[in-house]
Design an enzyme around this catalytic site. Sequence first.
Site, PDB file in Angstrom:
ATOM      1  N   GLU A 120       0.829  -1.210   0.000  1.00  0.00           N
ATOM      2  CA  GLU A 120       0.000   0.000   0.000  1.00  0.00           C
ATOM      3  C   GLU A 120       0.864   1.261   0.000  1.00  0.00           C
ATOM      4  O   GLU A 120       0.580   2.214  -0.729  1.00  0.00           O
ATOM      5  CB  GLU A 120      -0.954  -0.033   1.191  1.00  0.00           C
ATOM      6  CG  GLU A 120      -1.946  -1.181   1.104  1.00  0.00           C
ATOM      7  CD  GLU A 120      -3.260  -0.921   1.794  1.00  0.00           C
ATOM      8  OE1 GLU A 120      -4.254  -0.652   1.092  1.00  0.00           O
ATOM      9  OE2 GLU A 120      -3.289  -0.995   3.041  1.00  0.00           O
ATOM     10  N   GLU A 140      -4.745  -8.912   2.882  1.00  0.00           N
ATOM     11  CA  GLU A 140      -5.767  -8.599   3.883  1.00  0.00           C
ATOM     12  C   GLU A 140      -6.984  -9.520   3.812  1.00  0.00           C
ATOM     13  O   GLU A 140      -7.502  -9.968   4.851  1.00  0.00           O
ATOM     14  CB  GLU A 140      -6.206  -7.136   3.739  1.00  0.00           C
ATOM     15  CG  GLU A 140      -5.205  -6.121   4.288  1.00  0.00           C
ATOM     16  CD  GLU A 140      -4.042  -5.837   3.352  1.00  0.00           C
ATOM     17  OE1 GLU A 140      -3.177  -5.021   3.716  1.00  0.00           O
ATOM     18  OE2 GLU A 140      -3.997  -6.442   2.246  1.00  0.00           O
TER      19      GLU A 140
END
Length: 266
Positions: A120, A140
């Site tokens: 990210e 995730e």
Amino acid sequence: MKGTEHLTVQREGATLVLTLNRPDARNALSLAMLVGLYDGWLEADADDTVRSIVLTGAGGTFCAGMDLKALAGDRMQGQHHRDRLKADPDLHWKAMLRHHRPRKPVIAAVEGHCVAGGTEILQGTDIRVAGESATFGLFEVRHGLFPIGGSTVRLQRQIPRTHALEMLLTGRPYSAREAAGIGLIGHVVPDGTALAEALEIADRINACGPLAVEAVKASVYETAEMTETDGLAAELARGRPVFDTADAKEGTRAFAEKRPPVYKRA
């Protein structure tokens, strides 16, 4: 140069190098690291002698994502870091380049794991170099979590949507070669040389006119979602003033005189 116990800051010429420095935890993001990162972005932009930024990780890895245990419990590093987060609840998003974009170019030098929060943060950088054994991915969903660091928005704008969705929905790891193939990174180099390659790229940027470099970066991002007509108008508004600078005159003069230019941000 500030830094924290988990983030080191050093100068390499006109480049500010920020190093995620928690190798025993594969550079998982701690509050101390996030505070140091945000301060590093601010320091680079406030110092006109800094022309580029390199982000890397210590110990042969980039970042294994967020340390949820450290951020949720008593292992959070230092009351002063907690006070910073309390004073600015958005600090962690700014550190991860979700809610902040440095005006100087940011080059990522990746070795080893660059997954979850690491991938990210990567999406907030401008140029990306990785060692051939580096690993990328957004894990995730495998843990019933959501990649809330910006990936559902940014990734599909940086790589083809089918690849973005596969990365987001499967949570599988990607090799450096595969990441380069889908456009997530730009360079794959031998292991252990990502930082050197990133610094070489930074040196090439540093040799250019800093006002021009910053204007070009700003134009690319601010026009990304505009129509072509609006984008071209915005480009003119951003680019025309560069031609009136002393640096622009110095650049053309140096070219005519066959010598390196001496830029003064003027």
